[in-house]
Design a protein around this motif. Structure first.
Motif, short mmCIF file in Angstrom:
data_model
loop_
_atom_site.label_atom_id
_atom_site.label_comp_id
_atom_site.label_asym_id
_atom_site.label_seq_id
_atom_site.Cartn_x
_atom_site.Cartn_y
_atom_site.Cartn_z
N VAL A 395 49.44 20.44 26.99
CA VAL A 395 49.45 19.06 26.51
C VAL A 395 48.53 18.20 27.38
CG1 VAL A 395 50.90 17.01 26.29
CG2 VAL A 395 51.73 19.19 25.44
N LYS A 396 48.62 18.47 28.72
CA LYS A 396 47.80 17.72 29.67
C LYS A 396 46.32 17.93 29.36
CE LYS A 396 49.05 16.76 34.43
NZ LYS A 396 49.53 17.42 35.63
N ARG A 397 45.99 19.28 29.19
CA ARG A 397 44.59 19.62 28.94
C ARG A 397 44.10 18.98 27.64
NH1 ARG A 397 44.96 24.95 28.54
NH2 ARG A 397 44.44 25.00 26.34
N ARG A 398 44.97 19.16 26.61
CA ARG A 398 44.60 18.61 25.30
C ARG A 398 44.42 17.09 25.39
NH1 ARG A 398 43.45 22.77 23.55
NH2 ARG A 398 44.45 24.16 22.08
N THR A 399 45.33 16.44 26.14
CA THR A 399 45.25 14.98 26.26
C THR A 399 43.93 14.61 26.93
OG1 THR A 399 47.61 15.07 26.63
CG2 THR A 399 46.55 12.96 27.02
N ARG A 400 43.60 15.41 28.00
CA ARG A 400 42.36 15.13 28.71
C ARG A 400 41.16 15.28 27.75
NH1 ARG A 400 42.71 18.77 32.71
NH2 ARG A 400 41.23 20.11 31.66
N GLU A 401 41.22 16.44 26.99
CA GLU A 401 40.13 16.69 26.05
C GLU A 401 40.02 15.55 25.03
OE1 GLU A 401 40.36 21.54 26.19
OE2 GLU A 401 40.95 20.49 24.36
N ASN A 406 37.57 10.93 22.89
CA ASN A 406 37.70 9.51 22.57
C ASN A 406 36.58 8.71 23.22
OD1 ASN A 406 39.64 9.05 20.78
ND2 ASN A 406 41.28 8.68 22.24
N GLU A 407 36.40 9.04 24.52
CA GLU A 407 35.37 8.31 25.27
C GLU A 407 34.00 8.53 24.62
OE1 GLU A 407 35.44 9.27 29.45
OE2 GLU A 407 37.49 8.50 29.56
N ARG A 408 33.75 9.86 24.29
CA ARG A 408 32.47 10.20 23.69
C ARG A 408 32.28 9.44 22.37
NH1 ARG A 408 33.14 15.46 23.85
NH2 ARG A 408 33.38 15.64 21.61
N LEU A 409 33.40 9.45 21.61
CA LEU A 409 33.35 8.76 20.32
C LEU A 409 33.06 7.28 20.51
CD1 LEU A 409 36.18 10.37 18.20
CD2 LEU A 409 33.76 10.30 17.69
N GLN A 410 33.71 6.76 21.58
CA GLN A 410 33.52 5.34 21.89
C GLN A 410 32.04 5.04 22.15
OE1 GLN A 410 36.51 3.75 21.92
NE2 GLN A 410 35.45 1.80 21.89
N ILE A 411 31.47 5.97 22.99
CA ILE A 411 30.05 5.80 23.33
C ILE A 411 29.20 5.90 22.06
CG2 ILE A 411 28.09 6.85 24.56
CD1 ILE A 411 30.24 7.69 26.70
N LEU A 413 30.12 5.37 19.10
CA LEU A 413 30.36 4.20 18.28
C LEU A 413 29.48 3.03 18.75
CD1 LEU A 413 32.49 3.79 15.98
CD2 LEU A 413 33.72 2.38 17.60
N GLU A 414 29.48 2.91 20.09
CA GLU A 414 28.67 1.83 20.67
C GLU A 414 27.20 2.03 20.28
OE1 GLU A 414 29.43 -0.94 22.41
OE2 GLU A 414 31.50 -0.43 21.89
N GLU A 415 26.77 3.33 20.46
CA GLU A 415 25.38 3.64 20.14
C GLU A 415 25.08 3.34 18.69
OE1 GLU A 415 24.89 7.70 21.33
OE2 GLU A 415 24.49 7.16 23.42
N ARG A 416 26.06 3.76 17.86
CA ARG A 416 25.86 3.54 16.43
C ARG A 416 25.76 2.05 16.12
NH1 ARG A 416 29.25 7.09 12.39
NH2 ARG A 416 28.09 8.62 13.60
N LYS A 417 26.63 1.31 16.83
CA LYS A 417 26.61 -0.15 16.62
C LYS A 417 25.22 -0.70 16.96
CE LYS A 417 31.29 -1.86 17.17
NZ LYS A 417 32.25 -2.27 18.19
N ILE A 418 24.72 -0.18 18.12
CA ILE A 418 23.39 -0.64 18.55
C ILE A 418 22.35 -0.25 17.50
CG2 ILE A 418 21.59 -0.30 20.30
CD1 ILE A 418 23.98 0.12 22.31
N THR A 419 22.44 1.06 17.07
CA THR A 419 21.48 1.54 16.06
C THR A 419 21.57 0.70 14.80
OG1 THR A 419 22.04 3.72 16.90
CG2 THR A 419 20.64 3.67 14.96
N GLU A 420 22.86 0.43 14.43
CA GLU A 420 23.06 -0.36 13.21
C GLU A 420 22.40 -1.73 13.34
OE1 GLU A 420 27.15 -0.66 12.01
OE2 GLU A 420 27.09 1.38 11.22
N SER A 421 22.65 -2.32 14.53
CA SER A 421 22.08 -3.67 14.69
C SER A 421 20.55 -3.58 14.71
CB SER A 421 22.63 -4.36 15.94
OG SER A 421 22.01 -3.85 17.07
N LYS A 422 20.07 -2.42 15.33
CA LYS A 422 18.61 -2.21 15.34
C LYS A 422 18.11 -2.05 13.92
CE LYS A 422 17.61 -0.09 19.79
NZ LYS A 422 17.57 1.20 20.47
N LEU A 423 18.91 -1.23 13.17
CA LEU A 423 18.55 -0.97 11.77
C LEU A 423 18.50 -2.26 10.98
CD1 LEU A 423 18.14 1.95 10.83
CD2 LEU A 423 20.25 1.73 9.53
#
Ligand code: ADP
Length: 671
Positions: A395-401, A406-411, A413-423
């Motif tokens: 559970v610990k490992r899975r939570t960490r993963e 989540n963090e990666r997705l967050q990043i 998402l941020e990138e996508r937001k930037i791309t979107e705004s760029k777009l």
């Protein structure tokens, strides 16, 4: 008449006898009615022993009616019945009667003496009461659950209560008068018992002990007997009363207990349970079979508790001692777990729980303890613990993963937001660019128009003066000058053509007419007639299928067809006459018609298929094929103004097919 005279004739002085008798003697005269029936008695005499004397004076009795004296009809009627019977039988009569007035029972003997009715009564009240008492006792005895049996001096049954009937199965009537011991085969457990019983009965008249006897159905039973022997005043044995209690039931209980004990043993075996008990008083320890089994010992070879203690692993020994000592000190329960090494070397885990049993004063009497082999349970517990731990770490490992994801997705998402705004920004830029393009196109359009229009005037001047120069000075100048003048005239003409073409090109947008419903077949017809000379000259063959009605600019459509068919004739193969086919198909999903103009001419190399639609782009020299390279550029512009596309497919040296689309407007009509 005097009584005495009545009794005198036979010479016996009865009165004197009566006077001295202890029995109560009453003499009566009979009273009869008209039918001669005896209805009452009149007292003539009562002797001194009569109880009546103690209630009423003799004077008040003599001469009175018995019914009056006794004031009882029942009493009278018993006497009157006796009178009748004596008269009828001629014999005396003995009967018992209860006198309510005197509250006494009497046994009465009645007879006639010289015509007078004589009663001789004995007071039996006491005897009656005793009898009643006996009856009550007998009744009580009959309800006692134990057997109550009385025998006489010859051991014959005289009393046998319900309990006896139930115990032995004999009715009283069956056994009455028979020798009890014979009928039920009553015997002692051993000879000593028998001797002892006889002796005790003889000396103290009582015996209590166990016997065996047989029921009516032949079943042998154990009984417990209390025997009381009776003697008469002379010391002679007159019988016994025995109370016999069935012991058979307790035997059953014992069997049930045994069964329960066996069950307990079985349960202990199944549950890997055992128990021990240490009697502190006599220092004796009892071990159950289950306990032997737990320790892997043989229950047939009795082991001491010490044996078992020694099997406890050294590191656990102190746990046992500490717990037992503490329990003894505090007189309460204990619970602990220890490891043991069995005889076979197997290491097991044992759970022990027990308590100290005390007397009323709180002194320890014994320690009882139940032990259970919990090795398997512990193993399962351990496995569960391990599984739980593994689960925890998973559970610990899975939570960490998950967190990482989540963090990666967050990043992302941020990138996508930037791309979107760029777009969005580039979309905006693009829009601005399109606007800019549109504006510059319009400007270009304006420039092309203005320049071609304005260029025409000076060009015309150049042309006309050059022509004038040619006319006036031809042959007056040298041959080079003539040639130069000719070049200038040619170039001016060509420029004129180019400017015209350019003007035409720009007019597609500026001079376009409103769209109207036109018949494409008709347009084709006009085109063919416009191109008549070329068709004829080249011996061209033109075929077409049914063409639809479309919403279009009639003049521009004619020009479009003319450009395409004209090219198809122009770029022919010299050796075969041109053959041109025109058709149109409907594309329902795209809501458009696709027109095609196919020839059998020289064809176009793949790399040029785009280029030919650009203004002034040609693949040949003017000497090979005439033209300025404006036709397809104008055609493209016309098609685009109508909302369509134009392209070419070709197989060089075989054919070219030019396609263009025209959107189907509501007013368009199918062929
Ligand atoms: P022009 O006909 O004045 O040269 P166009 O714009 O009509 O100009 O055509 C451009 C070029 O496309 C032509 O010079 C020619 O090389 C090529 N072309 C056009 N139509 C055909 C055709 N039907 N078959 C082969 N080549 C063609």
């Amino acid at each position: 008449m005097e009584l005495r005279s009545l009794f005198s004739p036979n010479g016996t002085d009865y009165l004197n006898i009566f006077e001295n008798m202890s029995e109560e003697v009453h003499i009566h005269e009979l009273i009869r009615d008209e039918q001669d029936r005896v209805t009452d008695l009149i007292f003539k005499y009562i002797n001194p022993a009569s109880t009546l004397n103690s209630i009423i004076s003799k004077e008040k009795i003599i001469g009175k009616r018995a019914s009056e004296v006794y004031n009882s009809q029942e009493c009278i009627s018993t006497y009157l019945e006796a009178v009748d019977e004596i008269i009828t039988t001629g014999k005396s009569k003995k009967f018992e009667t209860y006198n309510e007035l005197l509250n006494k029972h009497f046994s009465v003997s009645a007879f006639f003496l010289d015509g007078l009715f004589v009663t001789v009564g004995i007071d039996i009240t006491k005897q009656k009461e005793a009898e009643n008492q006996i009856k009550i006792q007998a009744d009580i005895l009959s309800h006692v659950r134990d057997a109550v049996i009385a025998v006489d001096g010859e051991n014959r049954v005289t009393y046998w209560n319900k309990g006896a009937e139930e115990l032995y199965g004999f009715e009283f009537e069956e056994i009455e008068g028979k020798i009890f011991a014979d009928v039920v085969n009553y015997r002692w457990l051993n000879v000593d018992d028998k001797k002892n019983a006889y002796q005790r009965l003889k000396i103290i008249g009582k015996w209590h002990g166990k016997n065996i006897s047989t029921k009516k159905n032949g079943e042998e039973i154990y009984v417990e007997s209390s025997i009381h022997a009776f003697k008469d005043d002379n010391g002679n044995y007159i019988g016994t009363i025995s109370i016999i209690h069935d012991l058979t039931e307790p035997v059953h209980i014992k069997q049930a207990l045994e069964k329960n004990y066996n069950r307990l043993q079985e349960a202990q075996r199944i549950g890997h349970i055992g128990n021990w008990e240490w009697n502190i008083q006599n220092n004796v320890t009892t071990l159950s079979e289950g306990l032997y089994r737990i320790y892997g010992l043989d229950p047939d070879n009795l082991a001491k508790y010490e044996t078992i203690l020694n099997m406890i692993l050294p590191e656990y020994q102190h746990i046992v001692n500490d717990n037992l000592e503490k329990a003894l000190r505090e007189r309460n329960s204990f619970k602990y777990e220890v490891g043991i090494r069995r005889r076979d070397g197997d290491i097991r885990i044992i759970s022990c729980c027990g308590e100290v049993v005390t007397d009323f004063a709180g002194h320890p009497l014994k320690i009882i303890c139940v032990e259970q082999d919990i090795t398997e349970r512990k193993e399962i517990e351990y496995a569960l613990w391990e599984a739980k731990n593994e689960l925890k770490s998973t559970v610990k490992r899975r939570t960490r993963e998950l967190n990482e994801t989540n963090e990666r997705l967050q990043i992302e998402l941020e990138e996508r937001k930037i791309t979107e705004s760029k777009l969005k920004k580039s979309e905006k830029d693009l829009k601005a660019l399109i606007e800019e393009l549109k504006r510059s196109n319009e400007e270009l359009q304006q420039f092309a128009y203005v320049s071609s229009h304005d260029l025409q005037e000076p060009l015309r001047t150049i042309t006309s003066f050059t022509q004038l120069l040619e006319r006036r000075y031809k042959d007056n100048l040298d041959s080079d000058a003539d040639e130069f003048i000719e070049y200038i005239v040619e170039a001016a003409k060509r420029m004129q053509t180019l400017i015209n073409d350019l003007l035409n090109y720009s007019r597609v947008a500026t001079r376009g007419k409103e769209f109207e419903l036109i018949d494409a077949s008709k347009i084709l017809e006009t085109t063919i007639s416009n191109l008549y000379a070329a068709i004829d000259e080249n011996n061209a063959e033109i075929n077409h299928e049914n063409l639809p009605q479309i919403m279009a600019d009639k003049r521009q459509m004619t020009q479009l067809f003319q450009n395409l068919i004209g090219n198809a004739i122009k770029f022919r193969k010299p050796e075969i006459p041109p053959k041109i086919h025109i058709s149109a198909i409907e594309n329902e999903s795209k809501k458009e018609y696709t027109f095609s103009v196919q020839d059998n001419g020289i064809g176009i190399e793949k790399q040029y298929m785009e280029r030919i639609f650009i203004i002034f782009q040609r693949l040949h020299t003017r000497d090979e094929y005439s033209g300025t390279g404006i036709g397809l550029a104008v055609s493209k512009k016309i098609v685009e103004r109508h909302g369509g596309k134009i392209w070419v497919e070709s197989e060089p040296n075989v054919r070219s097919t030019f396609y263009f689309t025209i959107p189907i407007k509501e007013t368009s009509k199918k062929p």
